[in-house]
Design an enzyme around this catalytic site. Structure first.
Site, PDB file in Angstrom:
ATOM      1  N   THR A 198      67.808  44.112  25.197  1.00 45.43           N
ATOM      2  CA  THR A 198      66.617  44.946  25.295  1.00 45.43           C
ATOM      3  C   THR A 198      65.570  44.432  24.298  1.00 45.43           C
ATOM      4  O   THR A 198      65.917  43.789  23.318  1.00 45.43           O
ATOM      5  CB  THR A 198      66.997  46.398  24.945  1.00 45.43           C
ATOM      6  OG1 THR A 198      67.909  46.878  25.930  1.00 45.43           O
ATOM      7  CG2 THR A 198      65.795  47.320  24.886  1.00 45.43           C
ATOM      8  N   ARG A 226      70.923  53.716  37.654  1.00 50.62           N
ATOM      9  CA  ARG A 226      71.371  53.929  36.277  1.00 50.62           C
ATOM     10  C   ARG A 226      70.178  53.924  35.331  1.00 50.62           C
ATOM     11  O   ARG A 226      69.292  53.085  35.426  1.00 50.62           O
ATOM     12  CB  ARG A 226      72.352  52.837  35.876  1.00 50.62           C
ATOM     13  CG  ARG A 226      72.953  53.010  34.463  1.00 50.62           C
ATOM     14  CD  ARG A 226      72.249  52.169  33.434  1.00 50.62           C
ATOM     15  NE  ARG A 226      72.887  52.263  32.106  1.00 50.62           N
ATOM     16  CZ  ARG A 226      72.447  51.647  31.012  1.00 50.62           C
ATOM     17  NH1 ARG A 226      71.356  50.897  31.077  1.00 50.62           N
ATOM     18  NH2 ARG A 226      73.067  51.789  29.856  1.00 50.62           N
ATOM     19  N   ASP A 229      69.198  54.120  27.542  1.00 54.96           N
ATOM     20  CA  ASP A 229      68.547  54.808  26.425  1.00 54.96           C
ATOM     21  C   ASP A 229      67.087  54.407  26.248  1.00 54.96           C
ATOM     22  O   ASP A 229      66.296  55.176  25.701  1.00 54.96           O
ATOM     23  CB  ASP A 229      69.292  54.501  25.120  1.00 54.96           C
ATOM     24  CG  ASP A 229      69.180  53.025  24.735  1.00 54.96           C
ATOM     25  OD1 ASP A 229      68.424  52.705  23.795  1.00 54.96           O
ATOM     26  OD2 ASP A 229      69.835  52.191  25.374  1.00 54.96           O
ATOM     27  N   THR A 248      68.604  49.341  20.395  1.00 56.36           N
ATOM     28  CA  THR A 248      69.136  48.391  21.367  1.00 56.36           C
ATOM     29  C   THR A 248      70.648  48.390  21.265  1.00 56.36           C
ATOM     30  O   THR A 248      71.206  48.560  20.189  1.00 56.36           O
ATOM     31  CB  THR A 248      68.597  46.972  21.104  1.00 56.36           C
ATOM     32  OG1 THR A 248      69.313  46.044  21.929  1.00 56.36           O
ATOM     33  CG2 THR A 248      68.767  46.553  19.652  1.00 56.36           C
ATOM     34  N   GLY A 249      71.317  48.208  22.392  1.00 58.00           N
ATOM     35  CA  GLY A 249      72.772  48.167  22.348  1.00 58.00           C
ATOM     36  C   GLY A 249      73.398  48.948  23.470  1.00 58.00           C
ATOM     37  O   GLY A 249      72.872  49.022  24.582  1.00 58.00           O
ATOM     38  N   GLY A 251      73.786  51.638  25.569  1.00 62.88           N
ATOM     39  CA  GLY A 251      72.881  52.741  25.865  1.00 62.88           C
ATOM     40  C   GLY A 251      73.536  54.095  25.883  1.00 62.88           C
ATOM     41  O   GLY A 251      72.983  55.078  25.367  1.00 62.88           O
TER      42      GLY A 251
END
EC number: 3.4.19.5
Length: 328
Positions: A198, A226, A229, A248-249, A251
């Site tokens: 992201t 889908r 976050d 980021t990561g 979600g």
């Protein structure tokens, strides 16, 4: 006020075997975007303009997972999402399910400024884009040859991929047949590879105004519809009079922990400084999830933290600090 500060990220969770050439490409893009933001801040652009400007640049370059170069759904299409937030009055805008808007972050800003709502998605968001006259392109514009190849590998492994450019060896080491041996899970289900990309930007300008923006294509081989976050205010993006945060990561873990808002909350209610707040949230609010974030404070501070192998990031402050990095 301590002057302006800016931070940019291209995702947390980096393949430890990432080729050196790709590392250098990422650093060059981050540096270019950082320089773009610094120039805008020195020209006295407000924070909200700077975060949009920088994220648009990231969306246009296919290196990271946003705009052109976004990850593909299970159907081989792109569904993008983004959000933006202006700290002084906590104004915000977000979009999801975009298939033809060239720069999702700019549509998110139009939702904030030109609509009575905070969040538009799918056909409603794209109809709003047409009404606003934003630049649209065919879905093929966003699809790259690399992504098509990675989707094929993901389908062969019957898996969801966070990083659409992870080498094939990553799939072989944790294929569907070896799911029970894979230590990473998402909502209790095993996943094969963890390495999201992201993009986001946080800024505090010379007037102490904070802003944040985040944009992504999501997960490779994700289910259509889908939502992660990145477009969720308080989860992937948040800005107020104290600070601005972009996450980021993983979600689903970021959503559960309302990660971005929690940084501001512990600063406000526990009296923590920016780096203390960032450390606390990553350590205590992820519930074994993997993620990272960047943040700035109204005092001109900048901070980042991640619990993954690495995070593509760059930051600078008015007093001369500058950093571009990937690893710890």
């Amino acid at each position: 006020m301590g002057g302006w500060a800016i931070a940019v990220h291209g995702g947390a969770g980096v393949d430890p075997n990432l080729p050196q050439e790709r590392q250098e490409e990422a650093k060059k893009l981050l540096t270019r975007c950082l320089d773009l933001g610094i120039s805008a801040l020195r020209s006295n652009l407000p924070a909200i303009d700077v975060v949009e400007l920088v994220v648009r640049e990231l969306e246009t370059d296919p290196l990271f997972n946003s705009g052109r170069g976004s990850a593909l759904t299970e159907n081989g299409t792109v569904e993008m999402e983004a959000s933006i937030m202006d700290g002084p009055k906590r104004r915000c805008g977000a979009v999801s399910g975009l298939t033809m808007v060239k720069n999702p972050v700019s549509l998110a800003r139009l939702v904030m400024e030109k609509s009575p709502h905070s969040y538009l998605a799918f056909s409603g968001a794209e109809e709003f884009a047409r009404q606003q006259g934003v630049e649209v392109v065919g879905n093929d514009y966003f699809i790259t040859e690399d992504n098509v190849g990675m989707l094929k590998l993901a389908k062969e492994a019957n898996s969801i991929l966070f990083d659409y450019r992870i080498p094939a060896v990553g799939l072989e080491s944790c294929s569907v047949g070896a799911a029970a041996d894979c230590p990473l899970v998402m909502n209790g289900l095993p996943i094969s590879v963890y390495a999201p990309e992201t993009v986001g930007c946080v800024v505090v300008d010379g007037q102490g105004r904070c802003a944040a923006a985040t944009s992504t294509g999501g997960l490779m081989n994700k289910m259509t519809g889908r939502i992660g976050d990145s477009p969720l205010i308080g989860a992937g993006t948040y800005a107020c009079d104290l600070c601005a945060v972009s996450c980021t990561g993983e979600g689903e873990a970021i959503i559960r922990g309302t990660l971005a808002r929690d940084v501001a909350a512990v600063m406000e209610y526990k009296g923590l400084g920016l780096q203390e707040a960032v450390d606390f949230v990553v350590n205590e609010r992820l519930d074994e999830g993997q993620a990272g974030l960047i943040a700035v404070s109204r005092n001109g501070e900048v901070a980042c933290r991640f619990n993954t192998n690495g995070m593509f990031r760059a930051s600078a402050t008015e007093d001369g600090f500058m950093e571009v990095g990937i690893w710890e």
